[in-house]
Enzyme design. Structure first.
Site, short mmCIF file in Angstrom:
data_model
loop_
_atom_site.label_atom_id
_atom_site.label_comp_id
_atom_site.label_asym_id
_atom_site.label_seq_id
_atom_site.Cartn_x
_atom_site.Cartn_y
_atom_site.Cartn_z
CG PHE A 84 42.07 40.59 46.46
CD1 PHE A 84 40.78 41.06 46.38
CD2 PHE A 84 43.03 41.37 47.06
CE1 PHE A 84 40.44 42.30 46.89
CE2 PHE A 84 42.72 42.62 47.58
CZ PHE A 84 41.41 43.09 47.49
CG ASP A 85 40.72 33.18 43.45
OD1 ASP A 85 41.75 32.51 43.35
OD2 ASP A 85 39.76 33.10 42.65
CE LYS A 86 45.75 34.05 37.96
NZ LYS A 86 44.97 34.03 36.68
CB THR A 87 40.75 32.80 37.99
OG1 THR A 87 42.09 32.56 37.63
CG2 THR A 87 39.85 32.59 36.78
CB VAL A 145 37.74 39.19 47.79
CG1 VAL A 145 36.62 39.47 46.78
CG2 VAL A 145 37.74 40.25 48.88
#
Length: 618
Positions: A310-313, A508
């Site tokens: 996953f990306d964060k923002t 994602v």
């Protein structure tokens, strides 16, 4: 002649069936069989014509299709004067074809309904300032358009005047309405249920969100998975093998009728149709619920995922920072201090300033004077006669304002938790310390737990944010691994490393910087509110950026993949059962075999249709 016969395939099927029925009626009720042979011969001829033409066309491109097997079987039946078998086999084969088409059309309804929902006309503002109805093709970027209650939004754009409630189910898959005000983004294909507004066209035609949905779903239908490619290749060898088996059986037994029956029973019709219909049904269900699956290959890959990155923002977080924690000076009134803070920040377009304003939208505001922006530091201003210094710690120290030991300790603690800090002093006395932080998506921990239950073993966070923030999020969400301070190329390299270790990786994300990772991963999933580049690069798009759709999407592709496997087992099982029954028993004949074949085709189609009713449970 060939085109004419194929164009009247339906009529020939009716003639074929009617003559077969006449033969049956004559045998039992009319002349006790005087016209039976003639009716059966004519029935067989009417039925075999379109099948033989299709067989000839496939042989021209060096493909031994099912039509070839059936044609040889029918001519063989004529040769041994088994006219009843010829008539029954052709009727069942043709009738089965039409049943397939009728049933398959149901799987495409969700996709067809998308194209029907596309707007065709729009009310466009002309040079005289009047709104006139024009075809949608005449709307261009920058045009001013009017949408009235009950009307479809014709293009993607931004509301200029007016307001209303818009049903965005065609874009997001959610039936609830969205309140649109001046400045709100609206999308083509959505319906204005109440209100009136004017909008400026931003993206038109195929560039609109709705146009891309249709384009992507159509591309998905045309693509083939590895399983489908295997079946295509298998059929090329399987069909000639059945033909060779029939010849061998005929030579050994000297029984032409038995050899012809082998041809009929070996038809792999259900095997050929089973996988495509499962894919179309799964893709159609996803499109109906705001999930774009870009092809059947995506279904195969995502169903086997064991590592999700996953990306964060904008992915695990909402991408909209807010004030997370406030430390106030007990000697200063906190409400007045926050009003002073918001009054100054309202005049700035800095992301942290906007986060403050959005956190306190209803706070009383004071007049602000003598504002001065300190580059890289913050702002100084006068509010109600008070000198206010607002910015980072360095600005506070530069102005000679000292923090008490407990305030320093609290600020370091906030920073360690991943907050961005804002300090505000009034008349050279520290008044507030604010920790600003992007918030996690609601229920994200529950959704990640659902993914683990579905077989995702590793949950990894890759972010450009500092390692402290990343570690804290990883701890909160019980992630397997978390890496901070990563550039886009670092993320892509890390995904390659995971793949080299044998992991099936899904990424994602939602930003331009996520595009390399989306393209590198086995499956890339883009949040629908993300950038166009991310959406184009990805394999799956969650149109309303709803993180809670992630687990249901995985559940849907797993169900689709299982459905394909079920159809293969049904199809192969039926062929093996029929051939073994033919060789080791005497109850089966050509007509019964063809009936069982057509029944198996309907069974695999009906099995696939269950995917249209698959509920995307949250």
């Amino acid at each position: 002649m060939q085109k004419y016969i194929l164009a009247h395939k339906k009529e020939l099927t009716i003639i074929n069936g009617s003559l077969l029925l006449l033969a049956l009626l004559d045998h039992f009720f009319l002349t006790q069989g005087k016209i039976v042979p003639f009716a059966l011969i004519l029935s067989g001829i009417a039925g075999v014509l379109p099948i033989a033409i299709q067989a000839f066309q496939s042989l021209k491109v060096k493909i031994v299709s099912i039509d070839v097997l059936v044609t040889i079987a029918v001519f063989g039946a004529f040769f041994v004067q088994s006219y009843e078998e010829a008539a029954v086999v052709t009727f069942l084969f043709l009738a089965g074809h039409f049943l397939e088409q009728a049933t398959l059309s149901k799987t495409r309804k969700a996709i067809k309904s998308l194209t029907e929902m596309a707007p065709e006309v729009s009310l466009k503002k002309n040079q005289a300032g009047q709104f006139e109805e024009v075809p949608i093709d005449e709307v261009h970027e920058g045009d001013i358009l009017l949408v009235k209650t009950g009307g479809k939004v014709p293009v993607d754009g931004k509301v200029l005047t007016g307001s209303g409630y818009v049903n965005e189910a065609s874009i997001t898959g959610e039936s609830k309405t969205a309140n649109k005000q001046i400045g709100s983004a609206v999308y083509a294909g959505t319906i204005l249920e109440n209100g009136t507004f004017q909008l400026q066209a931003k993206r038109v035609g195929e560039d609109s969100a709705f146009g891309k949905i249709i384009e992507l779903v159509e591309e998905a239908q045309d693509s083939k998975s590895s399983a489908e490619r295997f079946i295509d290749k298998f059929s090329k060898y399987y069909t000639p093998a059945v033909l060779l088996l029939a010849i061998i059986v005929g030579l050994i037994t000297k029984d032409i009728e038995l050899a012809v029956t082998v041809l009929v029973l070996g038809c792999p019709g259900a095997l050929v149709i089973g996988i495509p219909v499962s894919n179309v049904a799964g893709i159609g269900n996803g499109a109906k619920h705001g999930i774009l699956l870009k092809g059947s290959e995506t279904i195969q890959d995502f169903s086997k995922v064991d590592t999700m990155v996953f990306d964060k923002t904008g992915t695990l977080t909402v991408g909209a920072p807010r004030v997370n924690k406030v430390i106030s000076n007990p000697e200063i009134n906190e409400n007045k201090a926050i009003s002073t803070l918001v009054s100054i920040e309202a005049e700035s377009d800095h992301p942290l300033a906007q986060a403050v304003v959005k956190t306190y939208p209803d706070t009383l505001k004071y007049p602000v004077n003598q504002t001065q922006v300190i580059k890289g530091g913050g702002i100084t201003a006068t509010v109600k006669g008070n000198k206010v210094i607002l910015g980072n710690l360095q600005l506070i120290k530069t102005n000679g304002i000292k923090l008490r030991p407990e305030e320093m300790s609290q600020s370091k603690e906030l920073e360690a938790e991943g907050n961005s800090l804002i300090f505000m002093a009034i008349n050279n006395q520290l008044a507030l310390i604010l920790g600003i932080k992007d918030q996690l998506r609601p229920n994200v921990k529950t959704e990640l737990a659902s993914l683990k239950k579905l077989g995702v073993k590793n949950l990894v966070l890759l972010s450009g944010d500092n390692q402290g923030t990343v570690d804290q999020i990883a701890q909160q969400l019980s992630l397997t691994e978390a890496k901070g301070n990563m550039l886009p190329e670092d993320k892509a390299m890390y995904i390659k490393k995971l793949q080299e270790e044998g992991q099936n990786v899904t990424f994602v994300g939602d930003g331009v910087n996520d595009s390399p990772s989306l393209a590198t991963a086995n499956t890339g999933i883009a949040m629908g509110n993300g950038t166009d580049v991310a959406i184009e690069t990805s394999d799956i798009v969650l149109l309303n950026s709803d993180f809670s759709r992630l687990a249901p999407t995985l559940r849907l592709v797993k169900s689709t993949s299982h459905n394909m496997l079920q159809n293969i087992v049904i199809a192969v099982g039926v062929v093996l059962f029929l051939l073994s029954s033919l060789l080791f028993s005497n109850w089966i004949n050509m007509g019964i075999g063809m009936f069982v074949h057509e029944a198996s085709i309907i069974v695999v189609i009906l099995n696939a249709l269950r995917l249209l009713n698959h509920r995307l449970r949250r």
